[in-house]
Design a protein around this motif. Structure first.
Motif, PDB file in Angstrom:
ATOM      1  N   ASN A   1      -0.155  12.159   0.024  1.00 42.45           N
ATOM      2  CA  ASN A   1       1.250  11.913   0.337  1.00 42.45           C
ATOM      3  C   ASN A   1       2.130  12.887  -0.449  1.00 42.45           C
ATOM      4  O   ASN A   1       2.064  12.938  -1.686  1.00 42.45           O
TER       5      ASN A   1
ATOM      6  N   ILE B   1      -6.222   9.789   0.716  1.00 39.87           N
ATOM      7  CA  ILE B   1      -4.872   9.931   1.270  1.00 39.87           C
ATOM      8  C   ILE B   1      -4.095  10.955   0.448  1.00 39.87           C
ATOM      9  O   ILE B   1      -4.153  10.962  -0.787  1.00 39.87           O
TER      10      ILE B   1
ATOM     11  N   ALA C   1      -5.893   8.036  -3.666  1.00 36.70           N
ATOM     12  CA  ALA C   1      -4.703   8.630  -3.050  1.00 36.70           C
ATOM     13  C   ALA C   1      -4.055   9.587  -4.028  1.00 36.70           C
ATOM     14  O   ALA C   1      -4.106   9.381  -5.252  1.00 36.70           O
TER      15      ALA C   1
ATOM     16  N   THR D   1      -4.570   1.589   3.303  1.00 38.06           N
ATOM     17  CA  THR D   1      -3.239   1.569   2.695  1.00 38.06           C
ATOM     18  C   THR D   1      -3.362   1.579   1.181  1.00 38.06           C
ATOM     19  O   THR D   1      -4.019   0.701   0.609  1.00 38.06           O
TER      20      THR D   1
ATOM     21  N   ILE E   1      -7.770   3.241   8.757  1.00 31.84           N
ATOM     22  CA  ILE E   1      -6.563   3.524   7.984  1.00 31.84           C
ATOM     23  C   ILE E   1      -6.568   2.656   6.727  1.00 31.84           C
ATOM     24  O   ILE E   1      -6.657   1.430   6.812  1.00 31.84           O
TER      25      ILE E   1
ATOM     26  N   HIS F   1     -12.177   8.680   2.796  1.00 30.32           N
ATOM     27  CA  HIS F   1     -11.023   7.778   2.812  1.00 30.32           C
ATOM     28  C   HIS F   1      -9.997   8.167   1.734  1.00 30.32           C
ATOM     29  O   HIS F   1      -9.548   7.330   0.950  1.00 30.32           O
TER      30      HIS F   1
ATOM     31  N   GLU G   1      -0.369  11.742  -4.782  1.00 34.09           N
ATOM     32  CA  GLU G   1       1.046  11.680  -4.425  1.00 34.09           C
ATOM     33  C   GLU G   1       1.859  12.682  -5.242  1.00 34.09           C
ATOM     34  O   GLU G   1       1.796  12.699  -6.471  1.00 34.09           O
TER      35      GLU G   1
END
Length: 475
Positions: free
Chosen positions: A438, A436, A415, A473, A471, A434, A417
Motif C-alpha cells: 500500500n 500487500i 503488508a 485484509t 483477498i 499473500h 505501507e
C-alpha cells in the motif's frame, strides 16, 4: 609530549575470556595519537575474532595519516566491517560475531582530535574539571539517556541497556548509509584528557566517580588502573577497557599592561560552556564621615580604583570572547525503535530457517526507520495476525533488503505501507505469498549479478508474480 597516552584492558570478574581490544599508540609519522576501544560481540570465540580483525585493519590503514582525517577513519571502519562479514561467510561458527568501537585520532601539533563511533563504547572529554560525553550510544536505552528521558542511574540498571542498534559485521552495505558511522571533531587544548572506554566501565561506574578519578592525582597509568579497579569493585560483570590521552602542553600565558606602573599577568582560561561566568568583585567603598582634604583624597583613590577595575573588566571580556570553544560537529544518528531492533536481532540470531511473527509479540504496525537486513541463505517468514511494516515518515530507504548470497527467502501474509522501495532483492531469491503493498512507489526492486567479461543471454519474465484470488485484509 611523553607519557601522554595509556591503554589497559581487564577480563573482569565474571567472564572467562576477553572480547575487548584497544589501541593506544602513535601513528607511524609520530604526529598523531590513535586511541581506540573495540568491544567484541558474538560468543566465546566470535567477539574476540571480530575485535582482532578490526584492530588489525585500523593499524594497517592508519599507519600513515594525512589529508582529511574523518573520511579516512570512516573508510577504515567500512573496510573492517567488510572483513568481519567475509570471515563470517566462511565460518558458520562465527556467524553471530560483530563488534562496536570508538576511534579517536589526536592531532598533537594542531591541538585537535577527531572521532568515529559505532555502538555503545564511549568517548569522554575532560576539560577544566568538567567531564563531557562526546559520543552517542547507538541503542534505545542510550537514546533515552542522552535525550534526558532516562537518568544515568536508571539507564545503568535497565534490562535492555546492552541491546545495541549498530555494530560492525551484520550489514555489508554500511558504506551506502552516510549516517551509520557517527563522526566529529573538537579542539584538544592543553590540560584536556580524552577517555575512550567499553561499556564494562560505564555500565557499573557512574560519571561522577569517573570524573573524580580523572581529576585526581597520579599518572595516566594510575588513573587507568583506578578506573579498572572501580568497575571490578562493583562486580566486574563485563570486560573492562580504558584508553586515556592527555594534552600535556603547558598552558599559554599572555601579559597585559594597565595604566598603573605595575604589570598584571592574565593566564589563559578554558571556558566551561555550562558554567556561569564569575564576575570580578567591584571596588570597595569607604564611608566619608566629614568633609576634609583626606576625604577628598580617599574619593579620588576610589574613583581611580574603579577606573582601573573597569579597564581590566573590559579587557577580561574581550579576552574571553577570543577563547576556543568546545565545538563538536557530529553526524546525526538514526535511532531505531525497540520493535525494529527486536525484529532485526531475532532474524540475526535465528538458528533454523522458519520465523513466525505474531501480532502478540510485535506492536502494530512495525514502524521501520532503517532497513531490515536478511543475510541467511534461506528463510521462511510467516506472519500471524496481519503484520504491517510501515515506513517512518523521515525514512526513504528499503523496508527489507536481501543479501546477494540469499537463495530462497519467503515472505508470507505481511503488508508494506508507505515505502519508496518495500523490498530490495538480488537475483531470484524472493518468494511472495499473500503480500500487500500500500502506497509503495516500488514494491520490489531486483538487481542481478553477472560475471564480468561473459556473454549474457536470457529474459526477465513478467509472470513471476500474480494477484492472489484470496483477498487478505491487513489489520
Amino acid at each position: 609530549m611523553a607519557n601522554n597516552f595509556f591503554g589497559i584492558t581487564d577480563i573482569g570478574r565474571q567472564r572467562d575470556n576477553n572480547e575487548d581490544a584497544f589501541i593506544a599508540q602513535k601513528a607511524g609519522d609520530g604526529n598523531f595519537i590513535i586511541a581506540c576501544v573495540i568491544d567484541g560481540v558474538g560468543g566465546y570465540a566470535g567477539g574476540e575474532v571480530a575485535a582482532d580483525i578490526t584492530r588489525g585493519c585500523i593499524l594497517e590503514q592508519l599507519s600513515y595519516i594525512a589529508g582529511d582525517v574523518v573520511p579516512l577513519m570512516v573508510n577504515t571502519i567500512v573496510m573492517a566491517n567488510q572483513r568481519i562479514y567475509d570471515k563470517k561467510l566462511g565460518n558458520k561458527q562465527l556467524e553471530n560475531m560483530a563488534c562496536v568501537l570508538t576511534l579517536a585520532i589526536i592531532d598533537i601539533q594542531n591541538n585537535q582530535f577527531y572521532y568515529a563511533h559505532v555502538g555503545d563504547t564511549r568517548l569522554y572529554l575532560l576539560r577544566d574539571n568538567s567531564l563531557i560525553k562526546i559520543s552517542k550510544d547507538h541503542s534505545f536505552v542510550g537514546f533515552l539517556e542522552d535525550s534526558g528521558r532516562l537518568s544515568e542511574e536508571a539507564a545503568m540498571d535497565h534490562p535492555k541497556r546492552n541491546e545495541i542498534s549498530k555494530a560492525l559485521g551484520f550489514n555489508p552495505q554500511i558504506a551506502k548509509d552516510p549516517d551509520f558511522v557517527e563522526t566529529g571533531h573538537s579542539p584538544f587544548l592543553p590540560g584536556d584528557i580524552l577517555l575512550v572506554c567499553s561499556d564494562g566501565l560505564t555500565d557499573l561506574v557512574d560519571k561522577s566517580l569517573i570524573k573524580a578519578i580523572l581529576t585526581g592525582s597520579g599518572s595516566l597509568q594510575d588513573k587507568g588502573e583506578k578506573l579498572i579497579d572501580a568497575a571490578n569493585s562493583k562486580g566486574g560483570k563485563d570486560n573492562v577497557t580504558v584508553v586515556l590521552a592527555q594534552n600535556d602542553k603547558a598552558p599559554r600565558q599572555h601579559s597585559a599592561t594597565r595604566p598603573a606602573a605595575a604589570t598584571a599577568k592574565v593566564v589563559e582560561e578554558i571556558i566551561d560552556p555550562l558554567a556561569q561566568p564569575k564576575l570580578p568583585d567591584g571596588p570597595s567603598t569607604v564611608p566619608v564621615k566629614q568633609k576634609s582634604n583626606r576625604g577628598t583624597m580617599v574619593i579620588l583613590f576610589i574613583l581611580l580604583g574603579a577606573a582601573i577595575a573597569g579597564f581590566l573588566w573590559q579587557f577580561w571580556l574581550n579576552y574571553q570572547l577570543k577563547q576556543p570553544e568546545v565545538k563538536v560537529t557530529a553526524v546525526p544518528v538514526k535511532v531505531k525503535n525497540a520493535e525494529e531492533i527486536k525484529l532485526q536481532d531475532t532474524i540475526n540470531r535465528l538458528k533454523g530457517n522458519v520465523l513466525i511473527i505474531s501480532d502478540t509479540d510485535f506492536k502494530q504496525p512495525i514502524v521501520l526507520s532503517d532497513t531490515l537486513h536478511i543475510q541467511k541463505d534461506s528463510l521462511y517468514i510467516k506472519a500471524k495476525g496481519g503484520i504491517i511494516f510501515k515506513a517512518d515518515s523521515a525514512y526513504s530507504g528499503p523496508g527489507i533488503s536481501l543479501a546477494g548470497s540469499s537463495k530462497y527467502i519467503v515472505l508470507d501474509s505481511v503488508a508494506f505501507e508507505g515505502f519508496h522501495v518495500a523490498i530490495a532483492t538480488q537475483n531470484d531469491a524472493l518468494v511472495l505469498k499473500h503480500v500487500i503493498f500500500n502506497g509503495c512507489a516500488v514494491p520490489v526492486q531486483t538487481s542481478y549479478a553477472f560475471p564480468p567479461n561473459k556473454y549474457i543471454s536470457g529474459r526477465l519474465f513478467g509472470g513471476m508474480f500474480k494477484i492472489d484470488t484470496l483477498i487478505k485484509t491487513a489489520k
